[in-house]
Design a protein around this motif. Structure first.
Motif, mmCIF file in Angstrom:
data_model
loop_
_atom_site.group_PDB
_atom_site.id
_atom_site.type_symbol
_atom_site.label_atom_id
_atom_site.label_comp_id
_atom_site.label_asym_id
_atom_site.label_seq_id
_atom_site.Cartn_x
_atom_site.Cartn_y
_atom_site.Cartn_z
ATOM 1 N N GLY A 266 0.824 -1.204 0.000
ATOM 2 C CA GLY A 266 0.000 0.000 0.000
ATOM 3 C C GLY A 266 0.856 1.251 0.000
ATOM 4 N N THR B 238 2.668 1.533 -3.399
ATOM 5 C CA THR B 238 1.781 1.957 -4.485
ATOM 6 C C THR B 238 1.430 3.429 -4.370
ATOM 7 O OG1 THR B 238 0.842 -0.260 -4.460
ATOM 8 C CG2 THR B 238 -0.376 1.408 -5.658
ATOM 9 N N TRP B 239 1.180 3.853 -3.129
ATOM 10 C CA TRP B 239 0.812 5.259 -2.927
ATOM 11 C C TRP B 239 1.949 6.171 -3.363
ATOM 12 C CZ3 TRP B 239 2.448 9.367 0.175
ATOM 13 C CH2 TRP B 239 1.533 10.434 0.254
ATOM 14 N N ARG C 155 1.948 8.740 -6.562
ATOM 15 C CA ARG C 155 2.206 10.152 -6.352
ATOM 16 C C ARG C 155 3.366 10.642 -7.213
ATOM 17 N NH1 ARG C 155 0.117 13.635 -2.890
ATOM 18 N NH2 ARG C 155 1.478 15.407 -2.487
ATOM 19 N N GLN D 267 0.878 -0.541 -10.140
ATOM 20 C CA GLN D 267 0.479 -1.349 -8.986
ATOM 21 C C GLN D 267 1.153 -2.712 -9.021
ATOM 22 O OE1 GLN D 267 -3.606 -0.507 -10.237
ATOM 23 N NE2 GLN D 267 -4.139 -0.745 -8.104
ATOM 24 N N GLY E 120 -3.496 1.167 -1.713
ATOM 25 C CA GLY E 120 -2.655 2.352 -1.830
ATOM 26 C C GLY E 120 -2.948 3.192 -3.057
ATOM 27 N N MET E 121 -3.628 2.618 -4.032
ATOM 28 C CA MET E 121 -3.863 3.340 -5.275
ATOM 29 C C MET E 121 -5.100 4.216 -5.134
ATOM 30 S SD MET E 121 -2.330 3.435 -8.111
ATOM 31 C CE MET E 121 -2.475 3.943 -9.797
ATOM 32 N N PRO E 122 -4.938 5.521 -5.277
ATOM 33 C CA PRO E 122 -6.115 6.379 -5.147
ATOM 34 C C PRO E 122 -7.162 5.991 -6.195
ATOM 35 C CG PRO E 122 -4.100 7.678 -5.194
ATOM 36 C CD PRO E 122 -3.718 6.272 -5.543
#
Lengths: 426, 98
Positions: free
Chosen positions: A153, A156-157, A161, A256, A294-296
């Motif tokens: 998470g 990925t975030w 970003r 991802q 984690g991916m918006p």
């Protein structure tokens, strides 16, 4: 006669251990390759071929074979060849059942479960070290996905970003390579770790049967056959499991996928370094979930995930039950006939599961089809991929249908009731 | 309870996992970003502080110019660390540390 029985038992244990190795490769292909297949970084056939080759290489990479089975979980003194055979059958059958249902579950937990069941049947509860069962099997099964979700998470975030504003095709091209690289590392690690479990079992069986001296190293033919069995299993591809991991949990893109596989590789290698062994399967599944967390904007299908968690928790008792039944049968019939009977049961149940799988086959041609719970209409394919029986199978569709029809019903009730109130007021 | 969970080992795995498992993808992304640049206008040089206002990547014509030497060097450092980490992982596997 006794010598014949011993030899037969030894031969069957070796064959069954290789069969377990095969299902292990077959079941765990998805851990490394599911995301690469889902994002089309690799063609399905290419992915399983790459994974098979890396598993093969991995099996030869390191030969620090731990010649122990279920160390610290069952009393080593009670592990005899019949127990090992029954335990292996339990592991194989549970691996095949979970494969049929498309559930990624830990092969080593299935093996341990089978052994625990067989030991319980053989000598009762005194043969099982329950603290070991909890601390080495149950707790890691709960902890592994949480750690992996956190790591993947966060990764990925950060990736999402940092790549914001980078042209799509540039990031796709780059991350495709990153994803292939990290997935390869997971495959390699899997080959190194898991092929050696089977090698260890065969070595112990050979020692117990007196075929090699007690201080013997692993004979080359054992290494070679284990490596080949696992690679063959991997190449065959557990497409059902791959589909669940790649498409069922999260709709995944290359960023991802790369973050998830890197997280898997890092957590698996680090956990073995720090002596807190986590299952490859649990880590890989957690990483895929984490890449959705984690991916918006990404959606995680927690329903699919929770079915998996349940399967993980019942892996030990379920494989144990099969192992125990096998051992009871083995000792009830006794002698060579009992051993052969167990082997026949293994072949029959494997064939039955395979036949069941042919009704709704999943292979490299349809592994990437859209996941059905969102399509709704293709009820049949839901059965093929999640393997849910009966009522559960059609659940997603009526659920979607009722959601909309309930809404319509509420509206119609509303429109009916408003005039009614009006008429009362007037 | 502490019989069942080795909290120390678990903590180490979690912390090291976060540093490596999340850091490597982040470095990879950073390297890629430095190499590729962003869409032409207002390319934010400072990583981690992207310009406000998310632009859809496909919007408008995307021109990918040659990266400046500084960006190129930064990208090489980032990707080099990634490759190094992978190599370290391989060595770890071969040495039987699992």
């Amino acid at each position: 006669m006794d010598v014949v029985t011993e030899t037969l038992l030894l031969a069957l244990v070796v064959v069954t251990a290789l069969a377990f190795d095969f299902t292990n490769g077959f079941h765990d292909t998805g851990n490394a390759m599911a995301t690469s297949i889902a994002t089309r970084a690799l063609k399905p056939k290419t992915a399983v071929l790459l994974s098979a080759v890396l598993n093969l290489v991995g099996a030869f990479l390191s030969l620090a074979v731990a010649a122990t089975i279920a160390k610290g979980i069952v009393d080593a003194g009670v592990v005899t060849l019949p127990v090992v055979l029954a335990g292996l059958v339990g592991g194989i059958v549970w691996n095949l059942i979970t494969w049929l249902f498309g559930i990624p579950s830990s092969s080593s937990h299935a093996l341990v479960g089978g052994m625990v069941g067989a030991v319980l049947a053989a000598v009762g509860t005194s043969g099982v070290l329950w603290t070991g069962v909890v601390s080495k099997v149950l707790v890691p099964a709960l902890v592994a996905p949480l750690v992996a979700i956190a790591v993947a998470g966060a990764g990925t975030w950060l990736v999402a970003r940092l790549t914001r504003g980078v042209p799509q095709e540039v990031s796709n091209r780059g991350f495709r390579w990153g994803q292939i690289g990290s997935a390869s590392l997971v495959s390699l690690a899997h080959g190194t770790n898991d092929a050696q479990k089977s090698m260890g079992i065969i070595l112990l069986a050979l020692i117990a049967g007196g075929a090699v001296p007690a201080d013997s190293g692993v004979p080359f033919w054992v290494i070679l056959s284990c490596a080949l069995a696992m690679a063959a299993g991997t190449y065959l591809g557990g497409w059902r499991v791959i589909r669940t991991l790649g498409k069922g949990l999260v709709e995944i893109d290359t960023r991802q996928g790369m973050a998830a596989e890197t997280s898997s590789a890092a957590v698996i290698l680090l956990s073995s370094h720090f002596g807190f062994s986590l299952s490859t399967t649990h880590v890989a599944t957690g990483s895929v979930l984490g890449s959705g967390v984690g991916m918006p904007g990404a959606k995680v299908r927690w329903g699919v995930a929770s079915r998996m968690f349940v399967a993980w928790l019942i892996t030990l008792p379920a494989a144990g039950l099969v192992g125990a039944l096998c051992h009871w049968m083995e000792s009830a019939i006794g002698g060579a006939a009992g051993t052969i009977a167990v082997f026949v049961v293994l072949i029959a149940s494997s064939a039955a599961i395979w036949l069941a799988s042919r009704r709704k086959p999943v292979d490299h041609t349809n592994v990437n089809e859209a996941w059905d719970e969102e399509k709704g209409a293709t009820v049949e394919a839901v059965a093929a991929t999640t393997g849910e029986a009966g009522g559960e199978r059609v659940a997603p569709v009526p659920a979607a249908a009722t959601a909309s029809s309930v809404g319509a019903a509420i509206e119609s009730v509303g429109t009916v009731s408003v005039p009614a109130q009006g008429s009362v007021q007037s | 309870m502490s019989d069942f969970i080795e909290w120390g080992a678990l903590g180490q795995v979690l912390v090291a996992g976060l540093i490596v498992g999340a850091g490597i993808p982040a470095l990879f992304a950073l390297g890629l970003r430095l190499l590729a640049g962003t869409t032409t206008e207002q390319a934010p040089a400072a990583p981690g502080a992207p310009a406000a206002g998310e632009r859809p990547a496909s919007a408008g014509a995307v021109s990918i110019g040659r990266p400046t030497p500084a960006r190129l060097a930064g990208a090489i450092v980032c990707l080099g660390v990634v490759v190094g980490a992978v190599a370290f992982g391989l060595v770890f596997l071969v040495s039987g540390g699992h």
